[in-house]
Design a protein around this motif. Structure first.
Motif, short mmCIF file in Angstrom:
data_model
loop_
_atom_site.label_atom_id
_atom_site.label_comp_id
_atom_site.label_asym_id
_atom_site.label_seq_id
_atom_site.Cartn_x
_atom_site.Cartn_y
_atom_site.Cartn_z
N LYS A 16 0.80 -1.22 0.00
CA LYS A 16 0.00 0.00 0.00
C LYS A 16 0.84 1.27 0.00
N TYR A 17 0.27 2.26 -0.67
CA TYR A 17 0.77 3.64 -0.56
C TYR A 17 -0.01 4.25 0.60
N TRP A 18 0.69 4.58 1.67
CA TRP A 18 -0.01 5.15 2.84
C TRP A 18 0.93 6.13 3.53
N GLY A 19 0.79 7.39 3.22
CA GLY A 19 1.67 8.42 3.78
C GLY A 19 2.56 9.01 2.70
N GLY A 198 -6.17 10.38 5.41
CA GLY A 198 -5.51 9.18 5.94
C GLY A 198 -3.99 9.25 5.78
N HIS A 199 -3.53 9.73 4.61
CA HIS A 199 -2.08 9.87 4.38
C HIS A 199 -1.47 10.82 5.42
N ARG A 200 -2.22 11.88 5.70
CA ARG A 200 -1.72 12.89 6.64
C ARG A 200 -1.63 12.30 8.05
N ASP A 244 -1.33 -4.28 8.39
CA ASP A 244 -0.41 -3.21 8.75
C ASP A 244 -0.99 -1.83 8.43
N LEU A 245 -1.58 -1.71 7.23
CA LEU A 245 -2.17 -0.42 6.85
C LEU A 245 -3.25 -0.03 7.86
N HIS A 246 -4.09 -0.98 8.23
CA HIS A 246 -5.20 -0.65 9.13
C HIS A 246 -4.72 -0.47 10.57
N ASP A 285 -8.19 -1.82 1.10
CA ASP A 285 -7.68 -0.46 0.97
C ASP A 285 -8.36 0.43 2.01
N ALA A 286 -8.40 1.73 1.79
CA ALA A 286 -8.95 2.63 2.80
C ALA A 286 -10.47 2.64 2.74
N GLY A 287 -11.07 1.59 3.26
CA GLY A 287 -12.52 1.45 3.26
C GLY A 287 -12.88 0.14 3.91
C1 DP6 Z 1 -5.20 2.78 0.86
O1 DP6 Z 1 -4.25 9.01 -2.36
O2 DP6 Z 1 -4.20 7.27 -4.19
O3 DP6 Z 1 -5.83 2.80 -1.43
O4 DP6 Z 1 -7.12 7.76 -5.02
O5 DP6 Z 1 -8.52 8.16 -3.00
O6 DP6 Z 1 -7.65 5.90 -3.48
P1 DP6 Z 1 -7.46 7.37 -3.65
O7 DP6 Z 1 -6.25 7.75 -2.79
P2 DP6 Z 1 -4.70 7.71 -2.88
O8 DP6 Z 1 -4.37 6.61 -1.77
C2 DP6 Z 1 -4.55 5.26 -1.93
C3 DP6 Z 1 -4.50 4.61 -0.59
C4 DP6 Z 1 -4.78 3.12 -0.55
C5 DP6 Z 1 -3.54 2.30 -0.85
C6 DP6 Z 1 -3.11 2.22 -2.29
O9 DP6 Z 1 -3.95 2.23 -3.20
O10 DP6 Z 1 -1.90 2.09 -2.50
#
Ligand code: DP6
Length: 332
Positions: A16-19, A198-200, A244-246, A285-287
């Motif tokens: 995941k991309y998170w942050g 969430g990233h923040r 881990d993300l959650h 993912d974030a949901g």
């Molecule tokens: C948890 O900033 O790309 O899905 O476009 O709203 O999905 P959206 O947000 P973005 O963050 C994605 C967060 C993630 C993990 C992922 O897709 O890597």
């Protein structure tokens, strides 16, 4: 006046991309790896028009105007302006956009939406970017995961792990391993806390730095599992990553709980199916919705079990898909 339509698919992140390390430039803290989907797509038509104001029409999947998520709508206007500056053009644009799946509910609708919008706007403005350029521009929409939706198959973003500005890169094409994604929808409503927020918040979790130390090895395990089509290894790494993300989300300040009760029901069911010998694993993912990855061998049986679980609203059967592309069927 030029008119262009593009179609891009959603993607599911395995890592995941998170942050973000730089929010203005949309530079992620770590490289992410995803599988681009085939059936869950966004379509976007963009045409240049006379006048000063952009017009944006959001459509529901049956073609009627629908209210848009406020954050997405604001992002669309900002992105059109960005694309206009890139093209050194002045014209306003008329846009229509539609998703064929629930918006904002843990299926990356802004990823596919912004990937399609970027491509359609580039076409309408007579830019001729290659895929790396499109991936960079899609990222600048603010939806980093849109950078991955430009490409089909299995994708890493940034493709160069040492360069946060690098575009997404395909690591395996869609024919490499025909994995399925059964998207278990337990709630169709948009999530309460956006990915952006969430990233923040992620950086406020005391476990965020621990996560960073674990990620390079975990990403390598995912790449290895994909390379060798080793489902067991993929399942272990992908589920570890989802939790881990959650864990980060739940331990952020303020904490964010994306899971709902049926989310846990689905996670338990997936574990039981795997213990019974099926090749299935889960990621989120974030949901609240769960993406159940599986091999074609077990997809039908898993689909039936998941549909019957309490709290499940719908299961969308998807699979690995291809690159974002232009299409002649315009929305307006
Ligand atoms: C948890 O900033 O790309 O899905 O476009 O709203 O999905 P959206 O947000 P973005 O963050 C994605 C967060 C993630 C993990 C992922 O897709 O890597």
């Amino acid at each position: 006046m030029a008119k262009c339509t593009a179609v891009a698919a959603a993607n599911i992140a395995l890592i995941k991309y998170w942050g973000m390390q730089d929010a203005d430039r949309v530079w992620p803290t770590n490289p992410s790896i995803s599988m681009t989907l085939r059936h869950c797509v966004s379509r976007s038509t963009v045409e240049t028009i006379a006048g000063n104001e952009d017009e944006v029409l959001y459509l529901s999947d049956d073609g009627v105007p629908a209210p848009a998520d406020a954050e997405f709508a604001a992002g669309v206007l900002r992105h059109l302006q960005r694309m206009r500056v890139l093209a050194d053009r002045r014209e306003a644009m008329r846009v229509a956009t539609v998703n064929n799946f629930p918006t904002g509910a843990g299926i990356a609708s802004s990823a596919s939406g912004f990937a399609a919008l970027t491509m359609a706007a580039a076409g309408a403005l007579e830019l001729q970017p290659d895929a790396p350029q499109l991936s960079r521009w899609a990222r600048m929409s603010g939806s980093g995961s849109a950078a991955r939706s430009i490409l089909g198959g299995f994708v890493q973003w940034p493709g160069d792990a040492g360069d946060p500005d690098a575009p997404a890169q395909r690591i395996f094409d869609r024919g490499h391993w025909p994995l399925r994604d059964l998207i278990v929808v337990v709630d169709r409503e948009p999530k309460e806390v956006s990915s952006r927020e969430g990233h923040r918040r992620a950086l406020t979790s005391p476990y965020y730095s621990v996560r960073q130390t674990l990620l390079p090895r975990r990403a390598e395990r995912v790449r290895q599992a994909l390379a060798t089509r080793d489902f067991r290894q993929l399942a272990e790494a992908v589920e570890e990553e989802a939790i881990d993300l959650h864990l980060i989300a739940m331990s952020s300040r303020p904490p964010t709980f994306y899971w709902q009760a049926p989310t846990l029901t689905v996670l338990h069911a997936v574990r039981q199916l795997r213990e019974g010998g099926m090749e299935v694993c889960a990621t989120i993912d974030a949901g609240p919705n769960v993406h159940v990855l599986c091999t074609p061998r077990d997809a039908d049986r898993a689909f039936d079990v998941l549909c019957d679980l309490p709290g499940v609203v719908q299961v969308i059967a998807d699979e690995v898909g291809s690159d974002a592309h232009y299409d002649r069927s315009h929305l307006i």
